[in-house]
Motif scaffolding. Sequence first.
Motif, mmCIF file in Angstrom:
data_model
loop_
_atom_site.group_PDB
_atom_site.id
_atom_site.type_symbol
_atom_site.label_atom_id
_atom_site.label_comp_id
_atom_site.label_asym_id
_atom_site.label_seq_id
_atom_site.Cartn_x
_atom_site.Cartn_y
_atom_site.Cartn_z
ATOM 1 N N SER A 22 -0.459 6.007 3.776
ATOM 2 C CA SER A 22 -0.244 5.460 2.430
ATOM 3 C C SER A 22 -1.092 6.165 1.382
ATOM 4 N N LEU A 35 -8.251 2.212 3.506
ATOM 5 C CA LEU A 35 -8.263 0.797 3.906
ATOM 6 C C LEU A 35 -9.625 0.341 4.416
ATOM 7 N N ILE A 61 0.827 -1.218 0.000
ATOM 8 C CA ILE A 61 0.000 0.000 0.000
ATOM 9 C C ILE A 61 0.858 1.263 0.000
ATOM 10 N N TYR A 62 2.138 1.126 0.343
ATOM 11 C CA TYR A 62 3.063 2.270 0.254
ATOM 12 C C TYR A 62 3.863 2.231 -1.044
ATOM 13 N N HIS A 98 -2.547 4.006 8.757
ATOM 14 C CA HIS A 98 -1.962 3.579 7.487
ATOM 15 C C HIS A 98 -2.798 4.035 6.289
ATOM 16 N N LYS A 112 -3.982 5.303 0.766
ATOM 17 C CA LYS A 112 -4.916 4.283 0.253
ATOM 18 C C LYS A 112 -5.991 4.045 1.321
#
Lengths: 501, 501
Positions: free
Chosen positions: B342, B346, A22-23, B338, B344
């Motif tokens: 990121s 989640l 995801i990074y 995260h 993104k």
Amino acid sequence: MKNEELYALLRRRGVLWPSAEIYGGTQGLYDYGPLGFALKRRVEEAWAAWFVGLSHDYHLIEPAEILPEAVVRASGHLENFTDPEVTCESCHSVFRAETVLEKVRPEGVDGLTPAQIGEILSSNHVKCPTCASLALSVPRPFNLMFGLDWGVTGKERAYLRPETAQGSYLSFSRMWDVGRRALPLGIAVIGKAYRNEIAPRQVLFRMRAFTQAELQIFFDPAGFSVPFDRVRDELLPVLRVDRRERGEEAPELVRAGDLVASGGLPEFYVYHLVHTVRFFRDVLGYPADRIRLFEKSDKERAFYNRIQFDVEVRLESLSGYKELGAVHYRGDYDLSRHSQGSGKDLSVHPTGREPLLPHVLELTFGVDRNIWGLSDLHLGTEGERTLWKLPSYLAPVAVGVFPLIAKEHAPYALALADELAALGIPAQYDAGSSIGKRYARMDEAGTPFCLTVDGETLAEGPTKDTVTLRFRDTRTQERVARTDLAARILPALRPPRPART
Amino acid sequence: MKNEELYALLRRRGVLWPSAEIYGGTQGLYDYGPLGFALKRRVEEAWAAWFVGLSHDYHLIEPAEILPEAVVRASGHLENFTDPEVTCESCHSVFRAETVLEKVRPEGVDGLTPAQIGEILSSNHVKCPTCASLALSVPRPFNLMFGLDWGVTGKERAYLRPETAQGSYLSFSRMWDVGRRALPLGIAVIGKAYRNEIAPRQVLFRMRAFTQAELQIFFDPAGFSVPFDRVRDELLPVLRVDRRERGEEAPELVRAGDLVASGGLPEFYVYHLVHTVRFFRDVLGYPADRIRLFEKSDKERAFYNRIQFDVEVRLESLSGYKELGAVHYRGDYDLSRHSQGSGKDLSVHPTGREPLLPHVLELTFGVDRNIWGLSDLHLGTEGERTLWKLPSYLAPVAVGVFPLIAKEHAPYALALADELAALGIPAQYDAGSSIGKRYARMDEAGTPFCLTVDGETLAEGPTKDTVTLRFRDTRTQERVARTDLAARILPALRPPRPART
């Protein structure tokens, strides 16, 4: 399958994926998903059953992954564990010398000095792969170890181990003391090693953190007795240095006995070559005609290796032979260096003998690379089906357990899956979509057996407590009593073991 | 046994020893020898059978041990994963603040600012433990992560993971995609974590590289349904914050149902506390009256933990309760951080529901600490004997196989050992010294069964192919047919599994 196609399938099925995906991923690192982790564990177990199983005096240990500086200084890694890198003085890109020289010098740069490599670069007018300028520097050695600040003072250094073997050498005298105090003594380690690769690539083939399985056999240099007669007539696919120098690439089949009698190799070495080939062929199931024992020349092998054959397997996804393991005769290099480095004499005193410093035969195996090899060679299409023809004892899931109709048969199927799991049989329950699709998912995951619970299983009468057992490779089915299942399945899940020496 | 006595025994038997011992050891690192590695592997397998066995939707994966900087920045470790250290300005020794304050503040320094700790140091006139001067500095935060130069430019940083959990969070969206796309979803990791501890000590209790087994259960915050009725009447040994504040140290037994009804804890949390206690008591075999569920207060627990109970076990060798595991309700902290870090999203979209960000329940278990716990609680003397009363399924060696007279009975005994090993039964052949000494060695190694091959085994007649089976704990013996051995031994080697939810 091609490299990218295979990698896409493995990602989609959750076998493996880029780490910290995801990074954007971490270059050179991969995560194993449920199927990949289970496969990896079974490959490790099969390796241990085979190689540690060679003798009652061979043992698995787990040494630490971090080595203090004194250890890597003594082992030579601090000074020598380098890869030549070149920098483009125009765009500042950094490359492995071997990579930029791939086309003009496919045999690699082992044994060349930086100056010699620089000479080849300039005489061939090699351009920067990024900006195409003629500004590549003379190579400089780049140490591949990851260093750490150790402790709180900021003055101590430690290193992530670049190979698992060092832990076995460091543990040798302790293992001698707690064991039978007899040679040969084998110390095996399965675990991570770390290298700051200049150019990680080919997914599992050049990673910055990877798993090795290595067995160090410590033996009396005056004689390492093996039952050579048992292997004398085995044919080995060797490509020796003399034939390589004549430009040949295909191995030739040579009798083990002839490799000793006229080939100049010691019996103990050839004996272990035979067992290594058997492992790749008979345990991992690689086709015999894809395996090659590739002898390294004086210049190519590490200077402390007296004999080295790499085990190479021809993979379609990577368009050629790739190194998946090796057999190294390291002599007394390691114990001698660590005797000097630590100030502790590592020679031993077997009963009735003078003290001696054992020699080491190292059998090394790249776990991740073989996960890739097992995917390349066993995963493919057959008609409409995608099928992973793994040996049963390597399959991540041994048995798929399905209810024919979820509503009616689920409780029985769930209890059956639990019963099998409790017997040590990796079972996975699946009630999603149609039976056909469940079979397809299991085929793709390499599952050798599927069980379906249906109306007959639950009905009174002669078929009560029977289920349909379906075989992956043949798609044949038969009706089996629940009480007979474990006896049918368990024997297929045990990895082969060698006859003990 | 006392700490030093126990450690000496474990070293002598090759269970574990200081890493790089011939170089004087590496502070905070230990190597596992053959018995220690086998025990560790079985503890890991028992943990997985129990906790991953809680649901068909819980899976083991193997993420990388190295995290890029963006990950530890998002997780908060770069900023917050620190331990206050103090330096003696006279002799330059470095200490953990908690350690120098041990006597004046036994409850630890969690939740205190550096200034507050400095105040306690000076108001109590705490001296430097090395040179006894009153020159200890105000504490400064010391980051416990090991940083690495990553790649070839010297500009990228990466870190050895300080906890295995991060790999599960990073893999969550991939696991969602390859799985059933349903909650709860469990992701388990067994592997190394690394912390640059200021003062490693107590052998396996504060190491710089250690093995964790962690299960992250991702669940719908609107409801995590568990079969609570099955556990409602179980008594749990809890020490809650209110009783701690009154100075009490002994746990009280409270019904699981009451912890929910009047204790303010959610059902799903208590359900997992019950399974955790059952694991320590019924699987690892720790005496129930030595286990305590120690509730952490708001100030003590990490700010993202909404509820935290540590599982503590009272160990004689370390003179008190020690933390061997924990149950953390982490909320949506990790996926939320995260998602931000990121870029993104989640959150997930279960069928028929609005998108949601799952919460996390973390079950964490210190593998090395429990190796120590299993040694402390099960290894001791009984009359003349030293005996390691490990549960059979945890024993490094399941069966010792002896020839009564080496010369006559060795081939049969060796073949029997190989036959058992091929059936997956860890068997060890031993022909050294007397039968009595072989029994003593096996008792000390925790081996539950010993088999002796003797004249009767080989003779014609009714005792042909029978061997003596001897039981570790009772020392009773019986005569068993070779063909019955696997059926007698195998069931004892299977770790318990929970009833599936």
